[in-house]
Design an enzyme around this catalytic site. Structure first.
Site, PDB file in Angstrom:
ATOM      1  N   ASP A 167       0.880  -1.161   0.000  1.00 35.11           N
ATOM      2  CA  ASP A 167       0.000   0.000   0.000  1.00 35.11           C
ATOM      3  C   ASP A 167       0.925   1.220   0.000  1.00 35.11           C
ATOM      4  OD1 ASP A 167      -2.446   1.552   0.526  1.00 35.11           O
ATOM      5  OD2 ASP A 167      -1.590   1.830   2.517  1.00 35.11           O
TER       6      ASP A 167
ATOM      7  N   ASP B 231       0.051   5.032   0.860  1.00 32.92           N
ATOM      8  CA  ASP B 231      -0.136   5.969   1.967  1.00 32.92           C
ATOM      9  C   ASP B 231      -0.250   5.216   3.291  1.00 32.92           C
ATOM     10  OD1 ASP B 231      -0.810   8.071   3.613  1.00 32.92           O
ATOM     11  OD2 ASP B 231      -2.924   7.952   3.081  1.00 32.92           O
TER      12      ASP B 231
ATOM     13  N   GLY C 105      -7.225   4.808   3.930  1.00 31.07           N
ATOM     14  CA  GLY C 105      -7.288   3.800   2.875  1.00 31.07           C
ATOM     15  C   GLY C 105      -8.555   3.813   2.039  1.00 31.07           C
TER      16      GLY C 105
ATOM     17  N   ARG D  80     -11.191   8.536  -2.588  1.00 33.91           N
ATOM     18  CA  ARG D  80     -11.496   9.962  -2.453  1.00 33.91           C
ATOM     19  C   ARG D  80     -13.002  10.206  -2.379  1.00 33.91           C
ATOM     20  NH1 ARG D  80      -9.223  13.502  -7.180  1.00 33.91           N
ATOM     21  NH2 ARG D  80      -7.503  12.051  -6.812  1.00 33.91           N
TER      22      ARG D  80
ATOM     23  N   SER E  23      -5.151   5.478  -4.290  1.00 32.31           N
ATOM     24  CA  SER E  23      -4.926   6.868  -4.723  1.00 32.31           C
ATOM     25  C   SER E  23      -4.823   7.023  -6.236  1.00 32.31           C
ATOM     26  CB  SER E  23      -3.649   7.395  -4.074  1.00 32.31           C
ATOM     27  OG  SER E  23      -3.372   8.684  -4.556  1.00 32.31           O
ATOM     28  N   LYS E  24      -5.221   8.198  -6.696  1.00 34.69           N
ATOM     29  CA  LYS E  24      -5.037   8.569  -8.098  1.00 34.69           C
ATOM     30  C   LYS E  24      -3.805   9.462  -8.265  1.00 34.69           C
ATOM     31  CE  LYS E  24      -9.730   7.852  -9.660  1.00 34.69           C
ATOM     32  NZ  LYS E  24     -11.048   8.393  -9.993  1.00 34.69           N
ATOM     33  N   ASN E  25      -3.024   9.583  -7.207  1.00 33.77           N
ATOM     34  CA  ASN E  25      -1.811  10.403  -7.266  1.00 33.77           C
ATOM     35  C   ASN E  25      -0.548   9.578  -7.053  1.00 33.77           C
ATOM     36  OD1 ASN E  25      -2.976  13.208  -7.486  1.00 33.77           O
ATOM     37  ND2 ASN E  25      -4.022  12.509  -5.640  1.00 33.77           N
TER      38      ASN E  25
ATOM     39  N   ASP F 195      -1.871  -0.544   5.961  1.00 30.48           N
ATOM     40  CA  ASP F 195      -2.059   0.140   7.250  1.00 30.48           C
ATOM     41  C   ASP F 195      -3.537   0.367   7.561  1.00 30.48           C
ATOM     42  OD1 ASP F 195      -2.257   2.137   5.150  1.00 30.48           O
ATOM     43  OD2 ASP F 195      -2.422   3.581   6.775  1.00 30.48           O
TER      44      ASP F 195
END
Ligand code: B16
Ligand code: MG
Length: 215
Positions: free
Chosen positions: A8, A10, A45, A48, A113-115, A167
């Site tokens: 993962d 973040d 997790g 958005r 995430s898309k980043n 996490d």
């Protein structure tokens, strides 16, 4: 026999959670919605859009307004992460990535995430990763298994030969639903469903992890 590790992003490789929090807080303040650090814990997790839904609760917004808020939050977030550097890789993560590579274990990132692209480049770990499955890879966010199944597919490995490091509760749930091994980082109230629970990746060595997963 484990041949791939799916990280993962973040909360595992880096701690962008603080920036997600600050960006959501700014949006919530602008919208006059009550929000705080504790409420933010529930968003760990989570995608958005699902995060925004949890923040606005049953307050009525049009789809156009929702889209605008999602874009606004992301603008704040992208601005905040534009300063991250290789120093922001969490303790133990870089060493583990290198050790896995040296042991011929395939490495993927499986993030909601898309980043991811931008974060991975800024962290300087792009060349340490064999595949990325992210918020663009599937319409079904965690706890659905899709992101991790996609990562395993990109690595060319069956799920049972993959271990996920997560996490978030939703991420551990997704890993188990995918039929993979799960290592949870953090308190067991959060990630206790994982096969192995560790406080962080600091000092974590691959041979010992492998032994624990065999037991
Ligand atoms: P974005 P992960 C997740 O990343 C974050 O934990 C979560 O807070 C965020 O809302 C989600 O990504 C979507 O991120 O807004 O950048 O598309 O833990 O799955 O790596
Ligand atoms: Mg996470």
């Amino acid at each position: 026999n484990i041949r791939g590790v799916i990280f993962d992003l973040d909360g595992v490789l880096t701690d962008t959670a603080e920036y997600h929090y600050q960006a959501w807080q700014k949006l919530a303040d602008e919208e006059g919605i009550e929000f705080n650090r504790q409420a933010n814990e529930a968003l760990r997790g989570i995608s958005r859009r699902a995060s925004l839904m949890l923040i606005i609760k049953n307050k009525k917004y049009s789809e156009a307004e929702i889209q605008e808020m999602l874009e606004r939050k992301n603008r704040y977030y992208v601005e905040m992460i534009s300063n991250i550097t290789p120093q922001d890789v969490l303790p133990g993560a870089m060493a583990l990535l290198d050790e896995l590579r040296a042991n011929d274990i395939k490495i993927a990132i499986g993030s909601a995430s898309k980043n991811v692209q931008m974060v991975v480049e800024r962290l300087g770990i792009a060349d340490k990763v064999d595949a990325i499955a992210d918020g663009y890879s599937t319409p079904h966010p965690k706890p659905a298994p899709d992101i991790f199944l996609c990562a395993a597919d990109k690595l060319g490995l069956p799920p049972k030969q993959c271990v996920v490091i997560e996490d978030a509760a939703a991420g551990v749930e997704a890993a188990l639903a995918a039929g993979m091994w799960a290592i949870g980082l953090g308190p067991s109230e959060r990630v206790g469903a994982a096969h192995i629970v560790l406080p962080s990746l600091a000092g974590v060595r691959w041979p010992e992890l492998q032994d624990q997963l065999r037991e």
